[in-house]
Enzyme design. Sequence first.
Site, short mmCIF file in Angstrom:
data_model
loop_
_atom_site.label_atom_id
_atom_site.label_comp_id
_atom_site.label_asym_id
_atom_site.label_seq_id
_atom_site.Cartn_x
_atom_site.Cartn_y
_atom_site.Cartn_z
N PHE A 1 0.42 7.05 -9.66
CA PHE A 1 -0.07 7.21 -8.29
C PHE A 1 -0.12 5.85 -7.62
O PHE A 1 -0.70 4.91 -8.17
CB PHE A 1 -1.47 7.85 -8.27
CG PHE A 1 -1.92 8.18 -6.88
CD1 PHE A 1 -1.48 9.34 -6.24
CD2 PHE A 1 -2.77 7.33 -6.18
CE1 PHE A 1 -1.86 9.63 -4.93
CE2 PHE A 1 -3.17 7.62 -4.88
CZ PHE A 1 -2.72 8.78 -4.26
N ASP B 1 0.78 -2.05 -10.36
CA ASP B 1 -0.19 -1.50 -9.42
C ASP B 1 -1.56 -1.56 -10.11
O ASP B 1 -1.87 -0.73 -10.96
CB ASP B 1 0.20 -0.06 -9.08
CG ASP B 1 -0.83 0.61 -8.17
OD1 ASP B 1 -1.92 0.02 -7.96
OD2 ASP B 1 -0.56 1.72 -7.70
N LYS C 1 -9.18 -1.34 -3.83
CA LYS C 1 -10.40 -0.71 -4.35
C LYS C 1 -11.50 -1.73 -4.63
O LYS C 1 -12.14 -2.21 -3.70
CB LYS C 1 -10.05 0.12 -5.59
CG LYS C 1 -9.28 1.41 -5.26
CD LYS C 1 -9.21 2.33 -6.46
CE LYS C 1 -8.42 3.59 -6.21
NZ LYS C 1 -9.16 4.68 -5.62
C1 LIG Z 1 -3.30 3.07 -8.89
C2 LIG Z 1 -3.51 3.35 -7.43
N1 LIG Z 1 -2.66 2.85 -6.53
C3 LIG Z 1 -2.81 3.06 -5.23
C4 LIG Z 1 -3.84 3.83 -4.74
C5 LIG Z 1 -3.96 4.05 -3.27
O1 LIG Z 1 -4.99 3.28 -2.74
P1 LIG Z 1 -5.55 3.59 -1.28
O2 LIG Z 1 -6.14 4.95 -1.35
O3 LIG Z 1 -6.56 2.49 -1.04
O4 LIG Z 1 -4.41 3.52 -0.34
C6 LIG Z 1 -4.75 4.39 -5.64
C7 LIG Z 1 -5.85 5.24 -5.15
O5 LIG Z 1 -6.40 6.05 -5.85
C8 LIG Z 1 -4.59 4.14 -7.03
O6 LIG Z 1 -5.43 4.64 -7.92
#
Ligand SMILES: Cc1ncc(COP(=O)(O)O)c(C=O)c1O
Length: 400
Positions: free
Chosen positions: A136, A221, A250
């Site tokens: 994700f 990520d 986050k």
């Molecule tokens: C691993 C990862 N990348 C990206 C995101 C997306 O972040 P945002 O919701 O701040 O755009 C998330 C959100 O849950 C995530 O867990």
Amino acid sequence: MSVSREMFNDVMVPNYNPAAMIPVKGEGSRLWDQEGREYIDFAGGIAVNCLGHCHPAMVKAIQEQSQKLWHLSNVFTNEPAIRLAKKLTDATFADRVYFANSGAEANEAALKLARRWALEEHGEHKKQIIAFSKGFHGRTFFTVTVGGQPAYSDGFGPKPGAVEHVPYNDLEALKSLISDNTCAVMMEPLQGEGGVITPDADFVKGVRELCDQHNALLIFDEVQTGFGRTGSLYAYQQLGVTPDILASAKSLGGGFPIGAMLTTDAIAQHLKPGTHGSTYGGNPLACAVAEAVFDVVNTDDVLAGVKHREALVKEHLQRINDKYHVFDEIRGKGMLIGAALNEKFEGRARDFLQAGNAEGVMVLVAGPNVVRFTPSLIIPETDIVEGMKRFEQAVAKVAG
Ligand SMILES: Cc1ncc(COP(=O)(O)O)c(C=O)c1O
């Protein structure tokens, strides 16, 4: 104006279905709703509230900055942004930082940078992006397409191209797909949303080696795993593997929206003036808060405390499972823990979340089969004990 949960259904776009109560106040790892009911917060705003709610250092930072300067845009730079970038580069592999407002935007910048790097360094053929099933990376169209759940990217018309997926932890599958046409491999160093899936010890090293063999960039990520979540500032620091680009968000802002893309000097040079940007990226309020979070999180005390709390949370979950036999596996790292349901309770993670709310404890799910815990990195042990007592009552209800 008094507000109610029913009003949500009248005035909001229906893409979310939030809980029946509305939290109105938080302190540390406790929250209170409109009726004054108290909850222990094991959800932490989905791995965001790394210092709990209203941490004094964050309150002080935002109060002070709010009386100095709120916003400039990137026509000017500002002191908090430069200070934060300096701290992030001193503490990591990176030489350069790009600030965004969210995890998706940090990943979007990472992907665009990788494509631009490949085009300028190698040519048009080098455009393939490989990512992993169940990964994700956010909800912009590029990041959601790179994410490994087609259900999230289907139904919006033509997707960005040259994006392919292989199963996580399957080095052979990656080996058969990667080539000199690969621009980048993007991965979470521990899959969060996909079910709290830990990589095998040699998998991440193998991915790095394959990227090196084919001159492809490795993008980590660390939106969910970063900023102390797994017991080091970033998860890569415990894996013996260094990425070329890293996305953070986050916990970086601890509750204030901010994202960051970190990279090396050589790669960063490919985002020349005008190639990418954001009105709010590097906003002084956001950077001042993130700097305060950094100063608390990046200490031996807090990072060692994360590992201690991991052991404690896992012990409690094990004890609950010994009694009620609901989980197959308790896994994850630091304050990113998943309890995978066994066959008997398959698909019922949401029932545990809802039963938890009813008992005064907030937990998360990671897909239909995993109950997820991402509390504050400094949650007091007494709150872990009390929260687990309430979670046990929730488990007892669901398990009948
Ligand atoms: C691993 C990862 N990348 C990206 C995101 C997306 O972040 P945002 O919701 O701040 O755009 C998330 C959100 O849950 C995530 O867990």
